[in-house]
Design a protein around this motif. Structure first.
Motif, PDB file in Angstrom:
ATOM      1  N   LEU A  64      95.082 -42.083  26.073  1.00 31.19           N
ATOM      2  CA  LEU A  64      93.689 -42.506  25.931  1.00 31.19           C
ATOM      3  C   LEU A  64      93.550 -43.504  24.777  1.00 31.19           C
ATOM      4  CD1 LEU A  64      90.730 -42.099  26.837  1.00 31.19           C
ATOM      5  CD2 LEU A  64      90.607 -40.166  25.242  1.00 31.19           C
ATOM      6  N   LYS A  65      94.270 -43.238  23.686  1.00 28.23           N
ATOM      7  CA  LYS A  65      94.229 -44.148  22.534  1.00 28.23           C
ATOM      8  C   LYS A  65      94.842 -45.503  22.883  1.00 28.23           C
ATOM      9  CE  LYS A  65      94.365 -40.650  18.864  1.00 28.23           C
ATOM     10  NZ  LYS A  65      95.261 -39.972  17.899  1.00 28.23           N
ATOM     11  N   ARG A  80      95.009 -46.721  25.762  1.00 28.18           N
ATOM     12  CA  ARG A  80      94.134 -47.313  26.771  1.00 28.18           C
ATOM     13  C   ARG A  80      92.989 -48.089  26.136  1.00 28.18           C
ATOM     14  NH1 ARG A  80      91.844 -49.441  30.290  1.00 28.18           N
ATOM     15  NH2 ARG A  80      91.156 -48.687  32.314  1.00 28.18           N
ATOM     16  N   VAL A  81      92.363 -47.490  25.130  1.00 34.69           N
ATOM     17  CA  VAL A  81      91.197 -48.149  24.535  1.00 34.69           C
ATOM     18  C   VAL A  81      91.620 -49.382  23.739  1.00 34.69           C
ATOM     19  CG1 VAL A  81      91.028 -46.859  22.354  1.00 34.69           C
ATOM     20  CG2 VAL A  81      88.957 -47.698  23.461  1.00 34.69           C
ATOM     21  N   VAL A  82      92.760 -49.306  23.077  1.00 36.84           N
ATOM     22  CA  VAL A  82      93.222 -50.471  22.318  1.00 36.84           C
ATOM     23  C   VAL A  82      93.574 -51.607  23.282  1.00 36.84           C
ATOM     24  CG1 VAL A  82      95.038 -51.352  20.795  1.00 36.84           C
ATOM     25  CG2 VAL A  82      93.979 -49.136  20.321  1.00 36.84           C
ATOM     26  N   ALA A 107      92.350 -52.067  26.251  1.00 34.03           N
ATOM     27  CA  ALA A 107      91.103 -52.574  26.832  1.00 34.03           C
ATOM     28  C   ALA A 107      90.382 -53.486  25.838  1.00 34.03           C
ATOM     29  CB  ALA A 107      90.202 -51.409  27.249  1.00 34.03           C
ATOM     30  N   ALA A 108      90.350 -53.085  24.582  1.00 32.52           N
ATOM     31  CA  ALA A 108      89.684 -53.900  23.561  1.00 32.52           C
ATOM     32  C   ALA A 108      90.370 -55.258  23.452  1.00 32.52           C
ATOM     33  CB  ALA A 108      89.695 -53.181  22.216  1.00 32.52           C
ATOM     34  N   LEU A 163      91.628 -58.487  20.344  1.00 28.27           N
ATOM     35  CA  LEU A 163      91.647 -57.698  19.114  1.00 28.27           C
ATOM     36  C   LEU A 163      91.780 -58.603  17.900  1.00 28.27           C
ATOM     37  CD1 LEU A 163      91.426 -54.705  18.678  1.00 28.27           C
ATOM     38  CD2 LEU A 163      93.900 -54.512  18.882  1.00 28.27           C
ATOM     39  N   LEU A 171      84.019 -53.232  18.623  1.00 30.72           N
ATOM     40  CA  LEU A 171      85.047 -53.216  19.669  1.00 30.72           C
ATOM     41  C   LEU A 171      84.749 -52.127  20.691  1.00 30.72           C
ATOM     42  CD1 LEU A 171      88.257 -53.755  17.521  1.00 30.72           C
ATOM     43  CD2 LEU A 171      87.541 -55.199  19.415  1.00 30.72           C
ATOM     44  N   PHE A 172      84.374 -50.956  20.200  1.00 38.38           N
ATOM     45  CA  PHE A 172      84.109 -49.846  21.114  1.00 38.38           C
ATOM     46  C   PHE A 172      82.944 -50.187  22.043  1.00 38.38           C
ATOM     47  CE2 PHE A 172      82.199 -45.678  22.163  1.00 38.38           C
ATOM     48  CZ  PHE A 172      83.298 -45.109  22.796  1.00 38.38           C
ATOM     49  N   ALA A 173      81.886 -50.726  21.467  1.00 32.09           N
ATOM     50  CA  ALA A 173      80.728 -51.111  22.284  1.00 32.09           C
ATOM     51  C   ALA A 173      81.132 -52.172  23.307  1.00 32.09           C
ATOM     52  CB  ALA A 173      79.608 -51.631  21.379  1.00 32.09           C
ATOM     53  N   VAL A 220      84.084 -52.621  24.628  1.00 33.52           N
ATOM     54  CA  VAL A 220      84.915 -51.998  25.667  1.00 33.52           C
ATOM     55  C   VAL A 220      84.023 -51.285  26.680  1.00 33.52           C
ATOM     56  CG1 VAL A 220      86.540 -50.101  26.098  1.00 33.52           C
ATOM     57  CG2 VAL A 220      87.018 -51.760  24.295  1.00 33.52           C
ATOM     58  N   VAL A 221      83.024 -50.560  26.174  1.00 27.29           N
ATOM     59  CA  VAL A 221      82.126 -49.825  27.069  1.00 27.29           C
ATOM     60  C   VAL A 221      81.405 -50.799  28.002  1.00 27.29           C
ATOM     61  CG1 VAL A 221      79.988 -48.483  27.138  1.00 27.29           C
ATOM     62  CG2 VAL A 221      81.835 -47.819  25.582  1.00 27.29           C
ATOM     63  N   GLU A 222      80.883 -51.870  27.437  1.00 25.88           N
ATOM     64  CA  GLU A 222      80.207 -52.886  28.262  1.00 25.88           C
ATOM     65  C   GLU A 222      81.159 -53.514  29.270  1.00 25.88           C
ATOM     66  OE1 GLU A 222      77.013 -53.758  28.577  1.00 25.88           O
ATOM     67  OE2 GLU A 222      76.798 -52.019  27.254  1.00 25.88           O
ATOM     68  N   ALA A 268      84.232 -52.700  30.360  1.00 21.55           N
ATOM     69  CA  ALA A 268      84.863 -51.848  31.371  1.00 21.55           C
ATOM     70  C   ALA A 268      83.846 -51.470  32.433  1.00 21.55           C
ATOM     71  CB  ALA A 268      85.442 -50.597  30.708  1.00 21.55           C
ATOM     72  N   LEU A 288      89.252 -47.135  16.064  1.00 22.32           N
ATOM     73  CA  LEU A 288      88.927 -47.268  17.490  1.00 22.32           C
ATOM     74  C   LEU A 288      89.547 -46.117  18.279  1.00 22.32           C
ATOM     75  CD1 LEU A 288      87.655 -49.027  19.733  1.00 22.32           C
ATOM     76  CD2 LEU A 288      89.819 -50.301  19.822  1.00 22.32           C
ATOM     77  N   LYS A 289      90.784 -45.759  17.927  1.00 20.29           N
ATOM     78  CA  LYS A 289      91.463 -44.648  18.607  1.00 20.29           C
ATOM     79  C   LYS A 289      90.758 -43.320  18.326  1.00 20.29           C
ATOM     80  CE  LYS A 289      96.153 -46.587  18.682  1.00 20.29           C
ATOM     81  NZ  LYS A 289      97.463 -46.540  18.008  1.00 20.29           N
ATOM     82  N   VAL A 305      87.442 -43.174  20.375  1.00 17.90           N
ATOM     83  CA  VAL A 305      87.476 -42.883  21.814  1.00 17.90           C
ATOM     84  C   VAL A 305      87.813 -41.415  22.065  1.00 17.90           C
ATOM     85  CG1 VAL A 305      89.898 -43.450  22.325  1.00 17.90           C
ATOM     86  CG2 VAL A 305      88.143 -43.839  24.047  1.00 17.90           C
ATOM     87  N   ALA A 338      94.079 -39.072  31.504  1.00 18.86           N
ATOM     88  CA  ALA A 338      93.600 -40.042  30.512  1.00 18.86           C
ATOM     89  C   ALA A 338      92.653 -41.048  31.164  1.00 18.86           C
ATOM     90  CB  ALA A 338      94.784 -40.763  29.861  1.00 18.86           C
ATOM     91  N   PHE A 350      88.838 -41.803  30.144  1.00 23.81           N
ATOM     92  CA  PHE A 350      88.399 -43.149  29.767  1.00 23.81           C
ATOM     93  C   PHE A 350      87.190 -43.566  30.605  1.00 23.81           C
ATOM     94  CE2 PHE A 350      88.652 -47.832  29.932  1.00 23.81           C
ATOM     95  CZ  PHE A 350      88.562 -48.097  28.577  1.00 23.81           C
ATOM     96  N   VAL A 395      83.353 -44.393  29.247  1.00 24.86           N
ATOM     97  CA  VAL A 395      82.643 -45.641  29.545  1.00 24.86           C
ATOM     98  C   VAL A 395      81.279 -45.338  30.171  1.00 24.86           C
ATOM     99  CG1 VAL A 395      82.667 -47.666  31.059  1.00 24.86           C
ATOM    100  CG2 VAL A 395      84.693 -47.087  29.718  1.00 24.86           C
ATOM    101  N   ARG A 402      73.250 -45.372  25.784  1.00 23.55           N
ATOM    102  CA  ARG A 402      72.660 -46.563  25.187  1.00 23.55           C
ATOM    103  C   ARG A 402      71.478 -47.116  25.994  1.00 23.55           C
ATOM    104  NH1 ARG A 402      77.556 -49.897  23.756  1.00 23.55           N
ATOM    105  NH2 ARG A 402      78.235 -47.967  22.790  1.00 23.55           N
TER     106      ARG A 402
END
Lengths: 333, 333
Positions: A284-285, A287-289, A291-292, A298, A319-321, A323-325, A327, B284-285, B288, B316, B320, B324, B331
């Motif tokens: 998961l970690k 994955r998010v990196v 994706a960012a 990055l 970055l998190f926001a 990624v959410v948008e 993805a 970031l990790k 998430v 995972a 993820f 998302v 939000r």
């Protein structure tokens, strides 16, 4: 025939289905090729697809980590253990997880030479995995490789690591039984270093037990075990001279006894659930990196944050926001 | 007055504004309280808010990591360095990052006793940070604490770590200069262990240089440096007997010379940008994983995946996707 993992093998044009089929038939070249796919940090989908295809076949092999400081004789012990298993007709997959460094890489990999007589035995598969690509990816790739060897039907999967870096510790935290190999005379400093590993060891081996100081090392370990916490399983401490094949039988016997304990106590299922959790968190970690990086870049986001003197929490939140948008939008029809 | 970090201090009812104000005035109790907030794994918002408030004031302090194996005399060296800085009228913040373990925790923390004479000096702040809470959070909390001490106006921030676990390595990777402390006679085994740290050390100290084997250790380090890669800065190797205050001046001089090199070469900005990147990735990790746990329940999702025999990639991926969706919905107006 080109060696597994060589550029020639990488060029082999097997489809995923063919590759998986050959892995499940324990073909050494296919195993080598598949592990190269797992190691390829640029191709995350490759590892996901491979593990996804073989996962249902996993769960049968006995997964044992062999860890300890460099120079403790882990390779020799693994070598002897593998021979013993082969004499009993059992197959053995061996993964040697080596931290690569300009200072030590060569020396550690050199140990593999001792095992060469095993290379010609089709019931044994040996592969070194080193930190070639991205930092932190080694644990993931190595653990995925364990799945591959498990699915391929090896009776034993032995994972030899230098129990120091986080990668090596992470791998050892996701196998069923951990054998810690030490030697007399390493002293308190090095004992302390291994603290993180001491707590997850199920069997202690004092190798090179013909050396001076073996009794002190034995008492030290016994004492540490008596003050440390442990459940119903009291880790045994074994004196071994692997190079002369002394005590290796007992190591194997204790590995089996621990396995029986895990099964009988229900601890095996509990451990495997916690292994799944560790692996899921790691993925998961990653994955998010990834994706960012793909969605926002990055490096450029960090660059922008640095120029604006933003604190790391704000940059991470952006970055998190993003990624959410991003993805989410990708998934819209 | 209760010691910083004691339960009494934790109960102090300061608002965030008051706490930040007192931190910037370098009040020891407020610093202790603020670091406790950073360490509190259950309250991520606390760390984010604190760092957010003080970040604009950071960037002035000289950030130096002092690392090396247990028993190398790091505490004594840090103690001597701090006294030397004080004699020159400079203030010093010290963070001792200790890996906690049932086997070693006590011994390492015991080292702190030696520093007690410094505790009464208002120009010195000393704090131990240990792995109490969640695994992996120590590096983040320690690095945030460096920001706090930097913003509080300490001229030096010395971060003492045992350079073994990933947490300690991560901290040292985010300071400006790294001093590696070793001792004669540790042998090849331990030299190899430190490989990951060797490559990021800017100054090498052979402590306890009155012991046998100092020349060999000196030559070994020189040789390793000659075969390793380094840029325009060639790391010096210094012989020191910290307990007798021999060579400590040179360590301080080399720390300053390295700092000047970083500034003059533009490397300081490059390092700080890469530090920001490392911190952002870590956050970031963490972010998430925390979101997955809050929105979906990490344990129950893993439990479900385990029961269905799903491979870790699929679990995972589900997490993820859930993050998302969930974060996006939160939000929406």
């Amino acid at each position: 025939m080109p060696a597994a993992g060589s550029p020639a093998a990488r060029r082999t044009e097997w489809s995923l289905e063919e590759l998986v089929g050959r892995v499940l038939e324990r073909q050494p070249r296919a195993l080598g090729r598949a592990i190269s796919v797992l190691e390829d940090a640029r191709d995350r989908g490759g590892a996901r697809d491979l593990v996804g295809r073989v996962y249902a076949r996993t769960g049968r092999a006995r997964l044992v980590g062999i860890t300890g400081p460099p120079g403790a004789g882990k390779s020799t012990l693994v070598d002897r253990l593998a021979r013993r298993c082969r004499q009993r007709g059992e197959t053995v997959g061996i993964l040697a997880v080596d931290p690569t460094s300009p200072f030590t890489g060569g020396a550690l990999l050199g140990d593999r030479v001792r095992m060469q007589s095993l290379y010609t035995d089709p019931g044994v598969f040996i592969r070194s995995m080193a930190t070639r690509g991205a930092m932190g990816g080694l644990a993931r790739a190595s653990r995925d490789a364990v799945d591959l060897l498990d699915a391929a039907g090896f009776d034993w999967v032995l994972v030899e690591t230098v129990g120091v870096g986080q990668d090596e510790v992470d791998v050892v935290r996701t196998v069923d039984s951990v054998v810690l190999v030490t030697v007399p005379g390493l002293g308190d400093e090095i004992q302390a270093i291994k603290a993180g590993i001491l707590e997850i060891a199920d069997v202690f081996v004092i190798n090179k037990a013909d050396r001076d100081g073996v009794e002190r090392a034995f008492k030290d370990l016994q004492m540490m075990l008596s003050i440390g916490e442990h459940g119903p399983w009291l880790p045994p401490v074994l004196k071994v001279v692997a190079s002369r094949d002394e005590g290796v039988d007992r190591v194997l016997a204790e590995m089996e006894r621990h396995r029986e304990h895990l099964v009988a106590s229900g601890e095996l299922a509990a451990r495997r659930r916690s292994h799944l959790r560790l692996r899921v968190e790691t993925l998961l970690k990653e994955r998010v990196v990834a994706a960012a990086d793909r969605l926002l870049g990055l490096e450029s986001e960090v660059e922008r944050g640095f120029a604006a003197n933003l604190d790391p929490y704000r940059v991470a939140e952006r970055l998190f926001a993003g990624v959410v948008e991003g993805a989410r939008e990708e998934r819209l029809p």
